[in-house]
Design a protein around this motif. Sequence first.
Motif: not given
Length: 165
Positions: A102-109, A149-161
């Motif tokens: 399961x992969x979840x990505x979203x924009x964030x600031x 959990x990864x927090x990039x500059x403009x995108x946040x992601x949660x990956x579950x296996x």
Amino acid sequence: ELDSMVRHLGIRMEELKNYSYCADPVLNSILCERKFVAESKGILYKIKLGNNLRTDFIEDLDLISIVGNLLYNAIEAAEKTKKDQHVICNMYMGNEGHLLVMEFYNSYILPLIKEREHYISTKRNPEDHGIGLHTVGKLVEKYGGVMRIEAGEEEFSVKIVFTVK
């Protein structure tokens, strides 16, 4: 005006009732409900599900808590961005059907607050807090899964296996 709004919502609910992402009624309900919320806020909402998706080993309430919470958080964060508002969710079976990804990505600031290894809510009012990433992590562990959990500059992601037996 209220009558018009109710009619509009009724039409949208009918559209979603006929929309289907997958055969699992619980997962499908979560994905459709969040679609309605995201689109009502003007957020790009993309769901991509692989064939033969297996979630039957996860209790319904836990599936609702994991997927529902992560999508809710993603929509809430994306809503606060000024451009490229998006929420993307990919789910697929890997390793010849032995892994559920399961992969979840979203924009964030918002700058994220991290205490030790846990992200802390940026919400000022404690009543606005949901079950949180920490609790989702505990649910993932309950099923022998791992969450990153990864927090990039403009995108946040949660990956579950999850390992599927």
